[in-house]
Design an enzyme around this catalytic site. Structure first.
Site, PDB file in Angstrom:
ATOM      1  N   SER A   1      45.246  -5.496 -13.097  1.00  0.00           N
ATOM      2  CA  SER A   1      44.878  -6.459 -14.136  1.00  0.00           C
ATOM      3  C   SER A   1      43.981  -7.574 -13.620  1.00  0.00           C
ATOM      4  O   SER A   1      43.473  -8.365 -14.400  1.00  0.00           O
ATOM      5  CB  SER A   1      46.150  -7.063 -14.728  1.00  0.00           C
ATOM      6  OG  SER A   1      46.864  -7.760 -13.716  1.00  0.00           O
TER       7      SER A   1
ATOM      8  N   HIS B   1      38.986 -14.623  -3.625  1.00  0.00           N
ATOM      9  CA  HIS B   1      39.017 -13.811  -4.841  1.00  0.00           C
ATOM     10  C   HIS B   1      38.189 -12.527  -4.682  1.00  0.00           C
ATOM     11  O   HIS B   1      38.425 -11.533  -5.363  1.00  0.00           O
ATOM     12  CB  HIS B   1      38.443 -14.663  -5.988  1.00  0.00           C
ATOM     13  CG  HIS B   1      38.532 -14.043  -7.331  1.00  0.00           C
ATOM     14  ND1 HIS B   1      39.686 -14.067  -8.085  1.00  0.00           N
ATOM     15  CD2 HIS B   1      37.601 -13.371  -8.064  1.00  0.00           C
ATOM     16  CE1 HIS B   1      39.457 -13.442  -9.239  1.00  0.00           C
ATOM     17  NE2 HIS B   1      38.209 -13.014  -9.250  1.00  0.00           N
TER      18      HIS B   1
ATOM     19  N   LYS C   1      39.226  12.476 -11.382  1.00  0.00           N
ATOM     20  CA  LYS C   1      40.123  13.598 -11.613  1.00  0.00           C
ATOM     21  C   LYS C   1      41.159  13.165 -12.645  1.00  0.00           C
ATOM     22  O   LYS C   1      41.762  12.098 -12.497  1.00  0.00           O
ATOM     23  CB  LYS C   1      40.801  13.971 -10.280  1.00  0.00           C
ATOM     24  CG  LYS C   1      42.015  14.861 -10.406  1.00  0.00           C
ATOM     25  CD  LYS C   1      41.635  16.271 -10.749  1.00  0.00           C
ATOM     26  CE  LYS C   1      42.881  17.129 -10.985  1.00  0.00           C
ATOM     27  NZ  LYS C   1      42.565  18.417 -11.598  1.00  0.00           N
TER      28      LYS C   1
ATOM     29  N   CYS D   1      41.255 -17.378 -12.603  1.00  0.00           N
ATOM     30  CA  CYS D   1      42.114 -16.361 -11.986  1.00  0.00           C
ATOM     31  C   CYS D   1      43.513 -16.925 -11.742  1.00  0.00           C
ATOM     32  O   CYS D   1      43.653 -17.970 -11.112  1.00  0.00           O
ATOM     33  CB  CYS D   1      41.488 -15.917 -10.664  1.00  0.00           C
ATOM     34  SG  CYS D   1      42.603 -14.946  -9.638  1.00  0.00           S
TER      35      CYS D   1
ATOM     36  N   CYS E   1      44.207 -17.191  -7.751  1.00  0.00           N
ATOM     37  CA  CYS E   1      43.464 -18.070  -6.845  1.00  0.00           C
ATOM     38  C   CYS E   1      44.275 -19.338  -6.530  1.00  0.00           C
ATOM     39  O   CYS E   1      45.083 -19.786  -7.340  1.00  0.00           O
ATOM     40  CB  CYS E   1      42.112 -18.453  -7.467  1.00  0.00           C
ATOM     41  SG  CYS E   1      40.795 -17.254  -7.148  1.00  0.00           S
TER      42      CYS E   1
ATOM     43  N   ARG F   1      31.202  24.999  -9.563  1.00  0.00           N
ATOM     44  CA  ARG F   1      30.715  25.155 -10.931  1.00  0.00           C
ATOM     45  C   ARG F   1      29.744  24.021 -11.293  1.00  0.00           C
ATOM     46  O   ARG F   1      29.829  22.928 -10.747  1.00  0.00           O
ATOM     47  CB  ARG F   1      31.872  25.208 -11.925  1.00  0.00           C
ATOM     48  CG  ARG F   1      32.539  23.885 -12.244  1.00  0.00           C
ATOM     49  CD  ARG F   1      33.805  24.160 -13.036  1.00  0.00           C
ATOM     50  NE  ARG F   1      34.345  22.965 -13.661  1.00  0.00           N
ATOM     51  CZ  ARG F   1      35.109  22.072 -13.054  1.00  0.00           C
ATOM     52  NH1 ARG F   1      35.381  22.184 -11.772  1.00  0.00           N
ATOM     53  NH2 ARG F   1      35.595  21.046 -13.721  1.00  0.00           N
TER      54      ARG F   1
ATOM     55  N   TYR G   1      46.876  21.161 -18.072  1.00  0.00           N
ATOM     56  CA  TYR G   1      47.631  22.062 -17.204  1.00  0.00           C
ATOM     57  C   TYR G   1      48.525  21.282 -16.248  1.00  0.00           C
ATOM     58  O   TYR G   1      49.671  21.663 -16.004  1.00  0.00           O
ATOM     59  CB  TYR G   1      46.670  22.966 -16.416  1.00  0.00           C
ATOM     60  CG  TYR G   1      47.432  23.921 -15.527  1.00  0.00           C
ATOM     61  CD1 TYR G   1      47.998  25.074 -16.053  1.00  0.00           C
ATOM     62  CD2 TYR G   1      47.622  23.641 -14.172  1.00  0.00           C
ATOM     63  CE1 TYR G   1      48.750  25.924 -15.252  1.00  0.00           C
ATOM     64  CE2 TYR G   1      48.362  24.480 -13.363  1.00  0.00           C
ATOM     65  CZ  TYR G   1      48.919  25.625 -13.910  1.00  0.00           C
ATOM     66  OH  TYR G   1      49.664  26.448 -13.119  1.00  0.00           O
TER      67      TYR G   1
ATOM     68  N   HIS H   1      56.541   4.373   1.834  1.00  0.00           N
ATOM     69  CA  HIS H   1      57.879   4.913   1.629  1.00  0.00           C
ATOM     70  C   HIS H   1      58.726   4.576   2.845  1.00  0.00           C
ATOM     71  O   HIS H   1      58.458   5.044   3.950  1.00  0.00           O
ATOM     72  CB  HIS H   1      57.823   6.423   1.355  1.00  0.00           C
ATOM     73  CG  HIS H   1      57.535   6.737  -0.079  1.00  0.00           C
ATOM     74  ND1 HIS H   1      56.888   7.867  -0.500  1.00  0.00           N
ATOM     75  CD2 HIS H   1      57.841   6.028  -1.211  1.00  0.00           C
ATOM     76  CE1 HIS H   1      56.797   7.845  -1.830  1.00  0.00           C
ATOM     77  NE2 HIS H   1      57.365   6.742  -2.275  1.00  0.00           N
TER      78      HIS H   1
ATOM     79  N   GLU I   1      62.086  12.766  -1.331  1.00  0.00           N
ATOM     80  CA  GLU I   1      61.726  12.772   0.097  1.00  0.00           C
ATOM     81  C   GLU I   1      62.959  12.618   0.987  1.00  0.00           C
ATOM     82  O   GLU I   1      63.015  13.186   2.080  1.00  0.00           O
ATOM     83  CB  GLU I   1      60.737  11.644   0.403  1.00  0.00           C
ATOM     84  CG  GLU I   1      59.379  11.832  -0.246  1.00  0.00           C
ATOM     85  CD  GLU I   1      58.368  10.805   0.221  1.00  0.00           C
ATOM     86  OE1 GLU I   1      58.756   9.852   0.919  1.00  0.00           O
ATOM     87  OE2 GLU I   1      57.174  10.962  -0.106  1.00  0.00           O
TER      88      GLU I   1
ATOM     89  N   ASN J   1      47.966  -1.522  -6.485  1.00  0.00           N
ATOM     90  CA  ASN J   1      47.091  -0.888  -7.478  1.00  0.00           C
ATOM     91  C   ASN J   1      45.739  -1.543  -7.310  1.00  0.00           C
ATOM     92  O   ASN J   1      45.640  -2.762  -7.415  1.00  0.00           O
ATOM     93  CB  ASN J   1      47.562  -1.172  -8.911  1.00  0.00           C
ATOM     94  CG  ASN J   1      48.853  -0.468  -9.250  1.00  0.00           C
ATOM     95  OD1 ASN J   1      49.129   0.621  -8.771  1.00  0.00           O
ATOM     96  ND2 ASN J   1      49.652  -1.103 -10.086  1.00  0.00           N
TER      97      ASN J   1
ATOM     98  N   GLN K   1      52.017  -5.510  -4.780  1.00  0.00           N
ATOM     99  CA  GLN K   1      53.287  -5.846  -5.425  1.00  0.00           C
ATOM    100  C   GLN K   1      54.447  -5.260  -4.644  1.00  0.00           C
ATOM    101  O   GLN K   1      54.285  -4.302  -3.878  1.00  0.00           O
ATOM    102  CB  GLN K   1      53.331  -5.274  -6.837  1.00  0.00           C
ATOM    103  CG  GLN K   1      52.291  -5.837  -7.776  1.00  0.00           C
ATOM    104  CD  GLN K   1      52.628  -5.472  -9.221  1.00  0.00           C
ATOM    105  OE1 GLN K   1      53.755  -5.631  -9.671  1.00  0.00           O
ATOM    106  NE2 GLN K   1      51.646  -4.959  -9.935  1.00  0.00           N
TER     107      GLN K   1
ATOM    108  N   HIS L   1      45.438  -8.098  -4.273  1.00  0.00           N
ATOM    109  CA  HIS L   1      46.881  -8.362  -4.224  1.00  0.00           C
ATOM    110  C   HIS L   1      47.657  -7.054  -4.250  1.00  0.00           C
ATOM    111  O   HIS L   1      47.114  -6.000  -4.552  1.00  0.00           O
ATOM    112  CB  HIS L   1      47.298  -9.234  -5.414  1.00  0.00           C
ATOM    113  CG  HIS L   1      47.180  -8.534  -6.733  1.00  0.00           C
ATOM    114  ND1 HIS L   1      45.982  -8.385  -7.386  1.00  0.00           N
ATOM    115  CD2 HIS L   1      48.103  -7.905  -7.506  1.00  0.00           C
ATOM    116  CE1 HIS L   1      46.171  -7.721  -8.512  1.00  0.00           C
ATOM    117  NE2 HIS L   1      47.455  -7.404  -8.608  1.00  0.00           N
TER     118      HIS L   1
ATOM    119  N   HIS M   1      41.397 -10.071  -7.994  1.00  0.00           N
ATOM    120  CA  HIS M   1      41.804 -10.827  -6.800  1.00  0.00           C
ATOM    121  C   HIS M   1      42.747  -9.938  -5.976  1.00  0.00           C
ATOM    122  O   HIS M   1      43.817  -9.569  -6.459  1.00  0.00           O
ATOM    123  CB  HIS M   1      42.514 -12.126  -7.215  1.00  0.00           C
ATOM    124  CG  HIS M   1      42.720 -13.068  -6.076  1.00  0.00           C
ATOM    125  ND1 HIS M   1      42.301 -14.377  -6.095  1.00  0.00           N
ATOM    126  CD2 HIS M   1      43.288 -12.888  -4.860  1.00  0.00           C
ATOM    127  CE1 HIS M   1      42.617 -14.958  -4.952  1.00  0.00           C
ATOM    128  NE2 HIS M   1      43.224 -14.063  -4.184  1.00  0.00           N
TER     129      HIS M   1
ATOM    130  N   HIS N   1      51.318   6.536   1.204  1.00  0.00           N
ATOM    131  CA  HIS N   1      50.522   7.467   0.392  1.00  0.00           C
ATOM    132  C   HIS N   1      49.387   6.693  -0.267  1.00  0.00           C
ATOM    133  O   HIS N   1      49.631   5.637  -0.865  1.00  0.00           O
ATOM    134  CB  HIS N   1      51.365   8.077  -0.732  1.00  0.00           C
ATOM    135  CG  HIS N   1      52.543   8.874  -0.279  1.00  0.00           C
ATOM    136  ND1 HIS N   1      52.429  10.190   0.117  1.00  0.00           N
ATOM    137  CD2 HIS N   1      53.856   8.568  -0.166  1.00  0.00           C
ATOM    138  CE1 HIS N   1      53.641  10.645   0.440  1.00  0.00           C
ATOM    139  NE2 HIS N   1      54.518   9.686   0.288  1.00  0.00           N
TER     140      HIS N   1
END
Ligand code: H2U
Ligand code: ZN
Length: 358
Positions: free
Chosen positions: A173, A125, A323, A59, A62, A38, A328, A293, A194, A165, A180, A178, A176, A310
């Site tokens: 956030s 950094h 995306k 930072c 750092c 489309r 929906y 996982h 799973e 992330n 978690q 990293h 630098h 993942h």
């Protein structure tokens, strides 16, 4: 009318709307490939590269800089791990225990304990994982593995979630590089799904679900993005995010500490291969959330479990067109336009040299 789609040979049936099954979560996703054609009137411009310094005095990640609460980071030279100063989980359970009025109460709550850490990839950094050397990337895998091994010595830690992330769009956030770890006393929702599906599969078929899936993907080839001796990266048949990737171990190793040194190196190589292709796709530092996982730390054997990662990246068409999982998707089920086969072919065709080094 119920019509089974022909899954082998030509994919012409995949040109029309259909749904695909995710055997790991036992959920369906809607695929609408005809919509990829489309007209699109949104932006497609490139964003200028963020020119980050090697060291940022403001930072909190750092070396030598101060974090929240006044703690000073050491002058670290490799990876650096610390307890999250704003941990989402705390090691001590509150007293008294929260009790539901009855087993079938509509108001259930339980205490949850855990340990949260932050893992910096390197003192730099400005260097993301695909921009590190392979040796440095392997040190990141080793840090995740060592952290997992240390945490699961604690019998109160049943699940260790290693994740990254990347990019402001994913809520990161601080640029630098990293990752978690959130480790806790109960298995979170996604790995819990799973666990059940993999257990049921091995009980019926006698083999781990993900190794059977891997063998099928290797035979077909059309969704494979990258592979080496110990790991394969595919856009899974049931991918939700446009360029979602699943990295699967070639044997039924259950946790990161279960990997051998050559496997850790191979995992670092696959990680760099996937993230280099991601960055090369739109020639930007490609945002995503990724995570491993691992099998639960519940003193049981987990022959059903295969270590996997993942990658969930939100971008669809350019540096700015993402995306959204909205109307929906929120109310019905996840939906995608471009097929996983098309996404895999695009990622596979990209050069393996990072665009900033060309
Ligand atoms: P992101 O990966 O989402 O950017 O999170 C970074 C983490 O760093 C976040 O969980 C922690 C935050 O709690 N943090 C500290 O532990 N100390 C600080 O001084 C700032 C941020
Ligand atoms: Zn920094």
């Amino acid at each position: 009318m119920h019509r089974q789609l022909e899954m082998t040979g030509n994919n012409t049936l995949f040109d029309s709307p259909h749904r695909r099954y995710n055997p790991l979560t036992r959920e369906w996703i809607l695929v609408s490939p005809h919509r990829a054609k489309r007209p699109w009137q949104g932006q497609v411009e490139k964003t200028p590269p963020e020119n980050l310094p090697e060291y940022d005095p403001t930072c909190y990640l750092c070396p030598g800089n101060e974090r929240a609460g006044g703690v000073k980071n050491p002058a670290y030279t490799g990876t650096f791990v610390f307890d999250n100063d704003f941990a989402a989980l705390l090691p001590e359970a509150p007293h008294p225990q929260i009790q539901a009025p009855s087993a079938d109460s509509l108001f259930k709550a339980e205490p949850e304990t855990g340990i949260c850490r932050v893992i910096c990839f390197s003192p730099r950094h400005d260097l993301t994982l695909p921009q590190l050397t392979l040796e440095e990337a392997e040190r990141v895998i080793t840090a995740w593995s060592d952290q997992t091994a240390g945490l699961i010595r604690n019998p109160d830690i049943v699940h260790v979630q290693v994740f990254e992330n990347k990019g402001a769009v994913m809520g990161c956030s601080n640029p630098h590089p990293h990752s978690q770890i959130w480790s806790q006393s109960q298995i979170p929702t996604e790995p819990a799904k799973e666990l059940l599906s993999q257990k049921d599969y091995i009980a019926i078929h006698g083999r781990p679900l993900l190794l059977d899936y891997l063998a099928e993907e290797q035979a077909r080839g059309e969704r494979i993005v990258a592979a080496n001796e110990h790991f394969t990266a595919v856009v899974p048949f049931w991918a939700v995010w446009p360029f979602e990737v699943l990295v699967i171990a070639h044997r039924a190793v259950t946790t990161l500490p279960g990997l051998t040194q050559p496997e850790r190196r191979a995992l670092a190589e696959i990680y760099q291969s996937v993230t280099t292709r991601y960055d090369n796709l739109f020639e930007i530092s490609f945002p995503y959330s990724m995570g491993f996982h691992q099998a639960p730390n519940d003193k049981l054997d987990h022959p059903e479990w295969v270590l996997h990662a993942h990658f969930y990246p939100p971008l669809l068409r350019s540096a700015t067109v993402r995306k959204f999982m909205v109307g929906y998707e929120m109310l019905g089920m996840p939906q995608r336009d471009i097929t996983p086969e098309t996404a895999a072919a695009r990622l596979r065709s990209l050069p393996e040299i990072h665009y900033t080094r060309r």
